[in-house]
Design a protein around this motif. Structure first.
Motif, PDB file in Angstrom:
ATOM      1  N   ARG A  95       0.828  -1.215   0.000  1.00  0.00           N
ATOM      2  CA  ARG A  95       0.000   0.000   0.000  1.00  0.00           C
ATOM      3  C   ARG A  95       0.859   1.260   0.000  1.00  0.00           C
ATOM      4  O   ARG A  95       0.552   2.234  -0.687  1.00  0.00           O
ATOM      5  CB  ARG A  95      -0.943   0.002   1.203  1.00  0.00           C
ATOM      6  CG  ARG A  95      -2.204  -0.816   0.937  1.00  0.00           C
ATOM      7  CD  ARG A  95      -3.237  -0.587   2.014  1.00  0.00           C
ATOM      8  NE  ARG A  95      -3.015  -1.645   3.008  1.00  0.00           N
ATOM      9  CZ  ARG A  95      -3.239  -1.525   4.309  1.00  0.00           C
ATOM     10  NH1 ARG A  95      -3.698  -0.401   4.801  1.00  0.00           N
ATOM     11  NH2 ARG A  95      -3.020  -2.516   5.119  1.00  0.00           N
ATOM     12  N   ILE A  96       1.947   1.242   0.770  1.00  0.00           N
ATOM     13  CA  ILE A  96       2.849   2.403   0.796  1.00  0.00           C
ATOM     14  C   ILE A  96       3.473   2.600  -0.572  1.00  0.00           C
ATOM     15  O   ILE A  96       3.574   3.725  -1.074  1.00  0.00           O
ATOM     16  CB  ILE A  96       3.929   2.237   1.887  1.00  0.00           C
ATOM     17  CG1 ILE A  96       3.287   2.357   3.267  1.00  0.00           C
ATOM     18  CG2 ILE A  96       5.040   3.258   1.727  1.00  0.00           C
ATOM     19  CD1 ILE A  96       4.233   2.035   4.418  1.00  0.00           C
ATOM     20  N   LEU A  97       3.900   1.477  -1.202  1.00  0.00           N
ATOM     21  CA  LEU A  97       4.492   1.582  -2.544  1.00  0.00           C
ATOM     22  C   LEU A  97       3.480   2.105  -3.560  1.00  0.00           C
ATOM     23  O   LEU A  97       3.839   2.834  -4.479  1.00  0.00           O
ATOM     24  CB  LEU A  97       5.038   0.222  -2.989  1.00  0.00           C
ATOM     25  CG  LEU A  97       6.427  -0.140  -2.482  1.00  0.00           C
ATOM     26  CD1 LEU A  97       6.784  -1.568  -2.906  1.00  0.00           C
ATOM     27  CD2 LEU A  97       7.463   0.831  -3.012  1.00  0.00           C
ATOM     28  N   THR A  99       0.962   4.130  -2.883  1.00  0.00           N
ATOM     29  CA  THR A  99       0.705   5.542  -2.602  1.00  0.00           C
ATOM     30  C   THR A  99       1.946   6.398  -2.847  1.00  0.00           C
ATOM     31  O   THR A  99       1.867   7.479  -3.445  1.00  0.00           O
ATOM     32  CB  THR A  99       0.252   5.717  -1.135  1.00  0.00           C
ATOM     33  OG1 THR A  99      -0.837   4.842  -0.881  1.00  0.00           O
ATOM     34  CG2 THR A  99      -0.161   7.149  -0.873  1.00  0.00           C
ATOM     35  N   TYR A 100       3.086   5.914  -2.387  1.00  0.00           N
ATOM     36  CA  TYR A 100       4.350   6.653  -2.512  1.00  0.00           C
ATOM     37  C   TYR A 100       5.372   5.776  -3.231  1.00  0.00           C
ATOM     38  O   TYR A 100       6.135   5.047  -2.592  1.00  0.00           O
ATOM     39  CB  TYR A 100       4.897   7.041  -1.132  1.00  0.00           C
ATOM     40  CG  TYR A 100       3.914   7.807  -0.286  1.00  0.00           C
ATOM     41  CD1 TYR A 100       3.671   9.153  -0.525  1.00  0.00           C
ATOM     42  CD2 TYR A 100       3.217   7.176   0.742  1.00  0.00           C
ATOM     43  CE1 TYR A 100       2.757   9.857   0.252  1.00  0.00           C
ATOM     44  CE2 TYR A 100       2.315   7.876   1.523  1.00  0.00           C
ATOM     45  CZ  TYR A 100       2.093   9.215   1.275  1.00  0.00           C
ATOM     46  OH  TYR A 100       1.190   9.918   2.027  1.00  0.00           O
ATOM     47  N   PRO A 101       5.414   5.814  -4.533  1.00  0.00           N
ATOM     48  CA  PRO A 101       6.301   4.937  -5.295  1.00  0.00           C
ATOM     49  C   PRO A 101       7.785   5.132  -4.969  1.00  0.00           C
ATOM     50  O   PRO A 101       8.572   4.213  -5.116  1.00  0.00           O
ATOM     51  CB  PRO A 101       6.021   5.292  -6.751  1.00  0.00           C
ATOM     52  CG  PRO A 101       4.785   6.111  -6.754  1.00  0.00           C
ATOM     53  CD  PRO A 101       4.578   6.645  -5.388  1.00  0.00           C
ATOM     54  N   ASP A 102       8.177   6.321  -4.510  1.00  0.00           N
ATOM     55  CA  ASP A 102       9.584   6.571  -4.216  1.00  0.00           C
ATOM     56  C   ASP A 102       9.929   6.335  -2.745  1.00  0.00           C
ATOM     57  O   ASP A 102      11.017   6.696  -2.293  1.00  0.00           O
ATOM     58  CB  ASP A 102       9.938   8.025  -4.587  1.00  0.00           C
ATOM     59  CG  ASP A 102       9.786   8.269  -6.081  1.00  0.00           C
ATOM     60  OD1 ASP A 102       9.914   7.276  -6.837  1.00  0.00           O
ATOM     61  OD2 ASP A 102       9.534   9.421  -6.484  1.00  0.00           O
ATOM     62  N   ALA A 103       9.034   5.716  -1.980  1.00  0.00           N
ATOM     63  CA  ALA A 103       9.250   5.552  -0.544  1.00  0.00           C
ATOM     64  C   ALA A 103      10.392   4.594  -0.230  1.00  0.00           C
ATOM     65  O   ALA A 103      11.081   4.762   0.778  1.00  0.00           O
ATOM     66  CB  ALA A 103       7.979   5.069   0.130  1.00  0.00           C
ATOM     67  N   PHE A 104      10.605   3.610  -1.052  1.00  0.00           N
ATOM     68  CA  PHE A 104      11.668   2.625  -0.811  1.00  0.00           C
ATOM     69  C   PHE A 104      12.700   2.729  -1.923  1.00  0.00           C
ATOM     70  O   PHE A 104      12.421   3.239  -3.013  1.00  0.00           O
ATOM     71  CB  PHE A 104      11.096   1.205  -0.757  1.00  0.00           C
ATOM     72  CG  PHE A 104      10.119   1.011   0.366  1.00  0.00           C
ATOM     73  CD1 PHE A 104      10.573   0.846   1.665  1.00  0.00           C
ATOM     74  CD2 PHE A 104       8.760   0.999   0.125  1.00  0.00           C
ATOM     75  CE1 PHE A 104       9.680   0.666   2.702  1.00  0.00           C
ATOM     76  CE2 PHE A 104       7.864   0.817   1.156  1.00  0.00           C
ATOM     77  CZ  PHE A 104       8.324   0.659   2.463  1.00  0.00           C
ATOM     78  N   SER A 105      13.891   2.229  -1.653  1.00  0.00           N
ATOM     79  CA  SER A 105      14.929   2.264  -2.676  1.00  0.00           C
ATOM     80  C   SER A 105      14.544   1.343  -3.828  1.00  0.00           C
ATOM     81  O   SER A 105      13.653   0.501  -3.717  1.00  0.00           O
ATOM     82  CB  SER A 105      16.266   1.828  -2.078  1.00  0.00           C
ATOM     83  OG  SER A 105      16.190   0.479  -1.694  1.00  0.00           O
ATOM     84  N   ASP A 106      15.238   1.498  -4.955  1.00  0.00           N
ATOM     85  CA  ASP A 106      14.914   0.706  -6.144  1.00  0.00           C
ATOM     86  C   ASP A 106      15.094  -0.789  -5.909  1.00  0.00           C
ATOM     87  O   ASP A 106      14.409  -1.598  -6.511  1.00  0.00           O
ATOM     88  CB  ASP A 106      15.797   1.142  -7.326  1.00  0.00           C
ATOM     89  CG  ASP A 106      15.429   2.558  -7.796  1.00  0.00           C
ATOM     90  OD1 ASP A 106      14.290   2.986  -7.526  1.00  0.00           O
ATOM     91  OD2 ASP A 106      16.292   3.200  -8.423  1.00  0.00           O
ATOM     92  N   ASP A 107      16.036  -1.160  -5.053  1.00  0.00           N
ATOM     93  CA  ASP A 107      16.273  -2.586  -4.781  1.00  0.00           C
ATOM     94  C   ASP A 107      15.072  -3.238  -4.125  1.00  0.00           C
ATOM     95  O   ASP A 107      14.770  -4.402  -4.359  1.00  0.00           O
ATOM     96  CB  ASP A 107      17.497  -2.767  -3.882  1.00  0.00           C
ATOM     97  CG  ASP A 107      18.779  -2.329  -4.570  1.00  0.00           C
ATOM     98  OD1 ASP A 107      18.805  -2.339  -5.823  1.00  0.00           O
ATOM     99  OD2 ASP A 107      19.740  -1.986  -3.852  1.00  0.00           O
ATOM    100  N   SER A 108      14.364  -2.503  -3.304  1.00  0.00           N
ATOM    101  CA  SER A 108      13.250  -3.110  -2.583  1.00  0.00           C
ATOM    102  C   SER A 108      11.994  -3.197  -3.437  1.00  0.00           C
ATOM    103  O   SER A 108      11.031  -3.832  -3.050  1.00  0.00           O
ATOM    104  CB  SER A 108      12.962  -2.343  -1.299  1.00  0.00           C
ATOM    105  OG  SER A 108      12.511  -1.038  -1.624  1.00  0.00           O
ATOM    106  N   LYS A 109      11.976  -2.536  -4.607  1.00  0.00           N
ATOM    107  CA  LYS A 109      10.801  -2.619  -5.479  1.00  0.00           C
ATOM    108  C   LYS A 109      10.665  -3.990  -6.114  1.00  0.00           C
ATOM    109  O   LYS A 109       9.587  -4.408  -6.479  1.00  0.00           O
ATOM    110  CB  LYS A 109      10.862  -1.549  -6.569  1.00  0.00           C
ATOM    111  CG  LYS A 109      10.560  -0.166  -6.056  1.00  0.00           C
ATOM    112  CD  LYS A 109      10.508   0.824  -7.187  1.00  0.00           C
ATOM    113  CE  LYS A 109      10.211   2.206  -6.643  1.00  0.00           C
ATOM    114  NZ  LYS A 109      10.169   3.195  -7.712  1.00  0.00           N
ATOM    115  N   GLN A 110      11.810  -4.659  -6.258  1.00  0.00           N
ATOM    116  CA  GLN A 110      11.743  -6.008  -6.813  1.00  0.00           C
ATOM    117  C   GLN A 110      11.016  -6.895  -5.808  1.00  0.00           C
ATOM    118  O   GLN A 110      11.145  -6.719  -4.603  1.00  0.00           O
ATOM    119  CB  GLN A 110      13.143  -6.562  -7.052  1.00  0.00           C
ATOM    120  CG  GLN A 110      13.947  -5.758  -8.032  1.00  0.00           C
ATOM    121  CD  GLN A 110      15.382  -6.257  -8.076  1.00  0.00           C
ATOM    122  OE1 GLN A 110      15.752  -7.152  -7.347  1.00  0.00           O
ATOM    123  NE2 GLN A 110      16.160  -5.652  -8.943  1.00  0.00           N
TER     124      GLN A 110
END
Length: 123
Positions: A95-97, A99-110
């Motif tokens: 849900r955070i991702l 709402t806020y796509p830049d909340a986590f680093s790119d590595d954690s998007k995987q």
């Protein structure tokens, strides 16, 4: 005729028996007999020790069986609670991702697969 066949068999058996007696020394037979009795005694002693150990183990297990089952139920409950917590964390993160796509680093998007060990599977 049948009688003579039985007599012949008996005579042959006696002859083989007598020949066998001459091949084996009486002292050797006595020695073998004593060794067999010694082995029998040791086996009986070992069997008695194992029987006592089995009784002791059974009594010890009876004393702790209640604790084992209680602790097993507690661990299963804790596992269920932790699985629920991890599920909620994954849901919150998604849900955070969203709402806020830049909340986590790119590595954690995987997508990270659950890497926790399965405690119910033998190693």
């Amino acid at each position: 005729m049948e009688q003579t066949g039985k007599e012949a068999t008996r005579e042959a058996s006696e002859q083989v028996s007598n020949e066998f007696k001459t091949l084996v020394d009486a002292q050797d037979l006595d020695s073998l007999k004593q060794l067999q009795h010694l082995i029998l005694g040791r086996l009986q002693d070992g069997n008695a020790v194992l029987s006592h150990f089995n009784e002791f183990s059974e009594n010890c297990f009876a004393e702790v069986a209640g604790d084992f089952s209680r602790h097993t139920r507690l661990l299963r409950s804790m596992k269920s609670d932790l699985e629920y917590i991890f599920q909620k964390l994954r849901s919150m993160k998604s849900r955070i991702l969203a709402t806020y796509p830049d909340a986590f680093s790119d590595d954690s998007k995987q997508e990270i697969l659950d890497q926790r060990p399965d405690l119910e599977m033998p190693r």
